[in-house]
Design a protein around this motif. Structure first.
Motif, PDB file in Angstrom:
ATOM      1  N   ASP A 143       0.805  -1.227   0.000  1.00  0.00           N
ATOM      2  CA  ASP A 143       0.000   0.000   0.000  1.00  0.00           C
ATOM      3  C   ASP A 143       0.837   1.276   0.000  1.00  0.00           C
ATOM      4  N   VAL A 144       2.115   1.145  -0.266  1.00  0.00           N
ATOM      5  CA  VAL A 144       2.979   2.327  -0.466  1.00  0.00           C
ATOM      6  C   VAL A 144       3.803   2.074  -1.733  1.00  0.00           C
ATOM      7  N   ASP A 145       4.455   3.125  -2.233  1.00  0.00           N
ATOM      8  CA  ASP A 145       5.143   3.005  -3.525  1.00  0.00           C
ATOM      9  C   ASP A 145       6.348   2.066  -3.509  1.00  0.00           C
ATOM     10  N   GLY A 146       6.863   1.747  -2.344  1.00  0.00           N
ATOM     11  CA  GLY A 146       8.047   0.881  -2.283  1.00  0.00           C
ATOM     12  C   GLY A 146       8.729   1.101  -0.948  1.00  0.00           C
ATOM     13  N   ALA A 175       0.010  -1.297  -4.988  1.00  0.00           N
ATOM     14  CA  ALA A 175      -1.185  -1.894  -5.611  1.00  0.00           C
ATOM     15  C   ALA A 175      -2.378  -0.961  -5.530  1.00  0.00           C
ATOM     16  N   ASN A 176      -2.278   0.092  -4.722  1.00  0.00           N
ATOM     17  CA  ASN A 176      -3.392   1.041  -4.643  1.00  0.00           C
ATOM     18  C   ASN A 176      -3.425   1.990  -5.839  1.00  0.00           C
ATOM     19  N   THR A 177      -2.347   2.021  -6.598  1.00  0.00           N
ATOM     20  CA  THR A 177      -2.328   2.843  -7.815  1.00  0.00           C
ATOM     21  C   THR A 177      -2.907   2.019  -8.960  1.00  0.00           C
ATOM     22  N   GLU A 178      -4.009   2.518  -9.505  1.00  0.00           N
ATOM     23  CA  GLU A 178      -4.698   1.776 -10.563  1.00  0.00           C
ATOM     24  C   GLU A 178      -3.765   1.472 -11.737  1.00  0.00           C
ATOM     25  N   GLY A 179      -3.790   0.262 -12.205  1.00  0.00           N
ATOM     26  CA  GLY A 179      -3.000  -0.103 -13.391  1.00  0.00           C
ATOM     27  C   GLY A 179      -1.615  -0.646 -13.076  1.00  0.00           C
ATOM     28  N   ASN A 180      -1.130  -0.410 -11.841  1.00  0.00           N
ATOM     29  CA  ASN A 180       0.241  -0.825 -11.501  1.00  0.00           C
ATOM     30  C   ASN A 180       0.460  -2.335 -11.626  1.00  0.00           C
ATOM     31  N   ILE A 181      -0.481  -3.121 -11.132  1.00  0.00           N
ATOM     32  CA  ILE A 181      -0.305  -4.574 -11.157  1.00  0.00           C
ATOM     33  C   ILE A 181      -0.335  -5.074 -12.603  1.00  0.00           C
ATOM     34  N   ARG A 182      -1.267  -4.546 -13.377  1.00  0.00           N
ATOM     35  CA  ARG A 182      -1.336  -4.954 -14.792  1.00  0.00           C
ATOM     36  C   ARG A 182      -0.032  -4.615 -15.501  1.00  0.00           C
ATOM     37  N   LYS A 183       0.437  -3.376 -15.299  1.00  0.00           N
ATOM     38  CA  LYS A 183       1.665  -2.948 -15.975  1.00  0.00           C
ATOM     39  C   LYS A 183       2.854  -3.793 -15.527  1.00  0.00           C
ATOM     40  N   ALA A 184       2.972  -4.001 -14.228  1.00  0.00           N
ATOM     41  CA  ALA A 184       4.122  -4.771 -13.718  1.00  0.00           C
ATOM     42  C   ALA A 184       4.098  -6.186 -14.284  1.00  0.00           C
ATOM     43  N   LEU A 185       2.914  -6.799 -14.313  1.00  0.00           N
ATOM     44  CA  LEU A 185       2.824  -8.172 -14.853  1.00  0.00           C
ATOM     45  C   LEU A 185       3.177  -8.198 -16.338  1.00  0.00           C
ATOM     46  N   ASN A 186       2.855  -7.109 -17.029  1.00  0.00           N
ATOM     47  CA  ASN A 186       3.171  -7.042 -18.463  1.00  0.00           C
ATOM     48  C   ASN A 186       4.620  -6.660 -18.730  1.00  0.00           C
ATOM     49  N   GLY A 187       5.369  -6.417 -17.657  1.00  0.00           N
ATOM     50  CA  GLY A 187       6.784  -6.084 -17.825  1.00  0.00           C
ATOM     51  C   GLY A 187       7.035  -4.613 -18.100  1.00  0.00           C
ATOM     52  N   GLU A 188       5.993  -3.781 -17.903  1.00  0.00           N
ATOM     53  CA  GLU A 188       6.192  -2.337 -18.113  1.00  0.00           C
ATOM     54  C   GLU A 188       6.792  -1.727 -16.853  1.00  0.00           C
ATOM     55  N   ASN A 189       7.400  -0.563 -17.032  1.00  0.00           N
ATOM     56  CA  ASN A 189       8.039   0.114 -15.904  1.00  0.00           C
ATOM     57  C   ASN A 189       7.006   0.745 -14.968  1.00  0.00           C
ATOM     58  N   VAL A 190       7.158   0.508 -13.676  1.00  0.00           N
ATOM     59  CA  VAL A 190       6.231   1.051 -12.689  1.00  0.00           C
ATOM     60  C   VAL A 190       7.066   1.679 -11.576  1.00  0.00           C
ATOM     61  N   THR A 191       6.611   2.802 -11.045  1.00  0.00           N
ATOM     62  CA  THR A 191       7.310   3.412  -9.899  1.00  0.00           C
ATOM     63  C   THR A 191       7.382   2.400  -8.771  1.00  0.00           C
ATOM     64  N   GLY A 192       8.535   2.294  -8.128  1.00  0.00           N
ATOM     65  CA  GLY A 192       8.660   1.350  -7.030  1.00  0.00           C
ATOM     66  C   GLY A 192      10.111   1.176  -6.623  1.00  0.00           C
ATOM     67  N   THR A 193      10.356   0.126  -5.843  1.00  0.00           N
ATOM     68  CA  THR A 193      11.729  -0.175  -5.407  1.00  0.00           C
ATOM     69  C   THR A 193      12.172  -1.489  -6.020  1.00  0.00           C
ATOM     70  N   ARG A 194      13.337  -1.466  -6.614  1.00  0.00           N
ATOM     71  CA  ARG A 194      13.893  -2.716  -7.123  1.00  0.00           C
ATOM     72  C   ARG A 194      14.940  -3.239  -6.146  1.00  0.00           C
ATOM     73  N   ILE A 195      14.840  -4.550  -5.839  1.00  0.00           N
ATOM     74  CA  ILE A 195      15.827  -5.161  -4.957  1.00  0.00           C
ATOM     75  C   ILE A 195      16.852  -5.813  -5.877  1.00  0.00           C
ATOM     76  N   LYS A 196      17.942  -5.135  -6.053  1.00  0.00           N
ATOM     77  CA  LYS A 196      18.975  -5.683  -6.925  1.00  0.00           C
ATOM     78  C   LYS A 196      20.338  -5.115  -6.547  1.00  0.00           C
ATOM     79  N   LYS A 197      21.379  -5.764  -7.012  1.00  0.00           N
ATOM     80  CA  LYS A 197      22.743  -5.340  -6.665  1.00  0.00           C
ATOM     81  C   LYS A 197      23.085  -4.035  -7.380  1.00  0.00           C
TER      82      LYS A 197
END
Ligand code: ADP
Ligand code: IPE
Length: 263
Positions: A178-181, A241-263
């Motif tokens: 429920d928050v951006d990341g 997930a409270n931002t409309e469209g975020n889950i659809r976009k993320a599942l489709n591989g589109e860029n979404v505001t958030g936090t990436r856990i990576k090196k």
């Protein structure tokens, strides 16, 4: 294969003491999942107000003091198990209604922990469901623990994701909350908190500011699991997930505001 976790904060009213569903969010998210073009998918969901208040009330996972305490905790286990199962029923029902062939998988009937960490699970079953084209729906639950001093444990959806991603070699792991990341500090408490776009260690955030109803470690618990995944070279992302469209976009591989856990 993609693993998507939907946090209890999104599909329930987590601040409530009684189980309270957020129908509107659940319906919208189920719609977004159905609209996306993913191939194999596992949905994991949290417990929110269907699990945390009960698990806390009965102190599931705490050391058992005597026979009376064991019996009380067993009652709490039974009540919590039933409550999160009801939430899972609502999630699978919404998914199906919106067009996803979901199948419900109950952690307490196929996972055992030792000292609160997953030790054994019948993973072949999930593989089979996936092969057939089902979307397995798994969730935060109470489970039996092999440590005789606790006997029972609370298993978070976040730990489940880590386990599944590791054992089923997930290509992508998405956590929707429920928050951006991840912020440098709790954004719900501090208006000057800023979003961290890439996280590679726990030191980058303060995690001591969780709500006191969350028994599985809140955002700190999430990040620990995801950092363990990173050690296995599996990257993940946290989105809102409270931002409309975020889950659809993320599942489709589109860029979404958030936090990436990576090196
Ligand atoms: P979920 O139920 O979606 O799994 P949690 O309630 O466990 O999510 O964790 C999300 C919450 O963590 C946010 O609502 C936020 O208030 C809190 N939080 C605490 N510290 C942070 C932080 N550093 N960055 C982001 N969120 C944080
Ligand atoms: C908690 O699961 C399970 C129980 C309390 C029984 P999660 O830790 O994954 O739930 P959320 O996402 O924080 O609500």
């Amino acid at each position: 294969m993609i693993i998507l976790k939907i946090g209890g904060s999104v599909i329930t009213r987590k601040e409530e003491d009684e189980p309270t569903i957020d129908h509107e969010n659940l319906k919208r998210i189920a719609g977004e999942i159905a609209e996306s073009t993913h191939q194999k998918l596992i949905v994991v969901h949290g417990a929110g107000s269907y699990g945390h208040p009960l698990a806390k009330k009965y102190a599931i996972g705490d050391e058992i003091r005597n026979k009376e305490d064991l019996e009380r905790k067993m009652m709490g286990f039974s009540l919590t198990q039933q409550s999160v199962k009801e939430l899972n029923g609502l999630v699978t029902e919404h998914l199906r209604r919106e067009g996803t062939l979901s199948v419900s998988i109950q952690p307490s009937s196929f996972i055992l922990t030792e000292n609160k960490r997953i030790k054994r699970a019948e993973i072949a079953l999930i593989k089979r469901y996936l092969e057939l084209g089902f979307v397995p729906v798994i969730y935060g639950d109470v489970v039996l623990d092999e440590n005789e001093h606790i006997q029972m444990a609370v298993l978070s959806g976040d730990q489940i994701i880590k386990f599944l991603a590791e054992n089923l070699h997930a290509k992508r792991v998405i956590l929707a909350t429920d928050v951006d990341g991840i912020y440098n500090k709790n954004p719900k408490k501090y208006s000057d908190a800023h979003l961290i776009e890439t996280v590679s260690s726990l030191e980058q955030m303060e995690t001591g500011e969780e709500t006191n109803t969350d028994v599985t470690g809140g955002m700190g618990g999430k990040v620990s699991e995801l950092l363990e995944l990173l050690e296995l070279k599996i990257e993940s992302e946290i989105i809102n997930a409270n931002t409309e469209g975020n889950i659809r976009k993320a599942l489709n591989g589109e860029n979404v505001t958030g936090t990436r856990i990576k090196k």
